[in-house]
Enzyme design. Structure first.
Site, short mmCIF file in Angstrom:
data_model
loop_
_atom_site.label_atom_id
_atom_site.label_comp_id
_atom_site.label_asym_id
_atom_site.label_seq_id
_atom_site.Cartn_x
_atom_site.Cartn_y
_atom_site.Cartn_z
N CYS A 32 -1.99 -2.81 7.57
CA CYS A 32 -1.87 -3.72 6.43
C CYS A 32 -0.58 -4.54 6.42
CB CYS A 32 -2.09 -2.95 5.13
SG CYS A 32 -3.81 -2.38 5.02
N ASP A 63 0.79 -1.25 0.00
CA ASP A 63 0.00 0.00 0.00
C ASP A 63 0.83 1.29 0.00
OD1 ASP A 63 -1.97 -1.90 0.20
OD2 ASP A 63 -2.83 -1.17 2.08
N LYS A 100 -7.11 -4.80 -3.08
CA LYS A 100 -7.87 -5.33 -1.94
C LYS A 100 -8.80 -4.26 -1.40
CE LYS A 100 -4.07 -4.25 1.15
NZ LYS A 100 -4.76 -3.18 1.88
N HIS A 135 -10.65 7.03 1.69
CA HIS A 135 -9.27 6.94 1.19
C HIS A 135 -9.19 5.90 0.09
CE1 HIS A 135 -9.54 3.63 4.05
NE2 HIS A 135 -8.60 3.03 3.34
N HIS A 143 -10.74 0.90 -2.80
CA HIS A 143 -12.12 0.88 -2.31
C HIS A 143 -13.08 1.56 -3.28
CE1 HIS A 143 -10.57 -0.40 1.55
NE2 HIS A 143 -9.91 0.72 1.75
#
Ligand code: VGL
Ligand code: ZN
Length: 210
Positions: free
Chosen positions: A160, A17, A115, A90, A57
């Site tokens: 994460c 990430d 993800k 985010h 997302h």
């Protein structure tokens, strides 16, 4: 490979990430998150195999505080799969915030695992969503490719990175985290708890590599 403990055939570098929203100026900025990028680029150049994760997302994701009436970011709420921290909006799919940090060298990445794209389920780990049972497919990929050891760094140490590392161990991979090339959110002691949980799970924390 100039680090004696890294093996180009069986080791995979998993970069978690490293996206604009987790860097200063981003929507869920991790303090000094961008500082890791030069070290991460140096590391990536030393591994034969590199995989990236990308938090991804849909707008209105259930982990966003904005999707709930009367809730603020960083509160915990009960979700069907357990307690879930609510976050500022985010890493919304297709936005600049969801893009990799512009200085991250992504050229040698062999796979990008996205993800958190299911609207109702958050996903910290690169291996399983937060319901702890929906797989991302990464374990199968690693096994099919013959990797036995996963070396991780990125953002954020206590979410994460830690969830991914603990799952990697649970799935039977040797697992090394490089804390010097990670930065933490550190919500209410979450960094210390995550470091302890990683050690308890058998994750090797290698502070020498940065
Ligand atoms: C992360 C919170 C929400 C992370 C992602 O990358 O650590 N944390 N989404
Ligand atoms: Zn997220």
């Amino acid at each position: 490979m100039d680090h004696p403990s890294f093996d180009p055939e069986r080791d995979l570098l998993l970069l978690i990430d490293i996206q604009n929203d987790f860097c200063p100026g981003g929507a869920l900025a991790v303090s000094a998150g961008d500082e890791i990028v030069p070290a991460v680029n140096r590391l990536a150049a030393r591994f034969a195999h590199v995989v990236l994760t990308q938090d991804w997302h849909p707008a209105g994701h259930r982990s966003f505080a904005s999707a709930h009436a009367d809730r603020a970011p960083y509160e915990s709420v009960a979700f069907p799969y357990g307690l879930q921290t609510l976050w500022p909006d985010h890493c919304v799919q297709g936005t600049q915030g969801a893009a990799f940090h512009p200085a991250l060298d992504t050229t040698r990445a062999e796979l990008v695992i996205r993800k958190g794209f299911r609207p109702q389920i958050d996903s910290y780990s690169a291996f399983f969503e937060n319901d702890r049972s929906t797989p991302t497919g990464l374990a199968g990929y690693l096994r099919e490719r013959g990797f036995t050891r996963v070396v991780l760094c990125g953002l954020a140490t206590d979410f994460c990175v830690a969830y991914s590392a603990i799952d990697a161990r649970r799935l039977g991979f040797e697992t090394v985290v490089l804390p010097g090339a990670c930065r933490a959110i550190d919500l209410g002691g979450s960094l210390a708890a995550a470091l302890a949980a990683m050690r308890d799970a058998g994750v090797v924390l290698d502070d020498a590599v940065r």
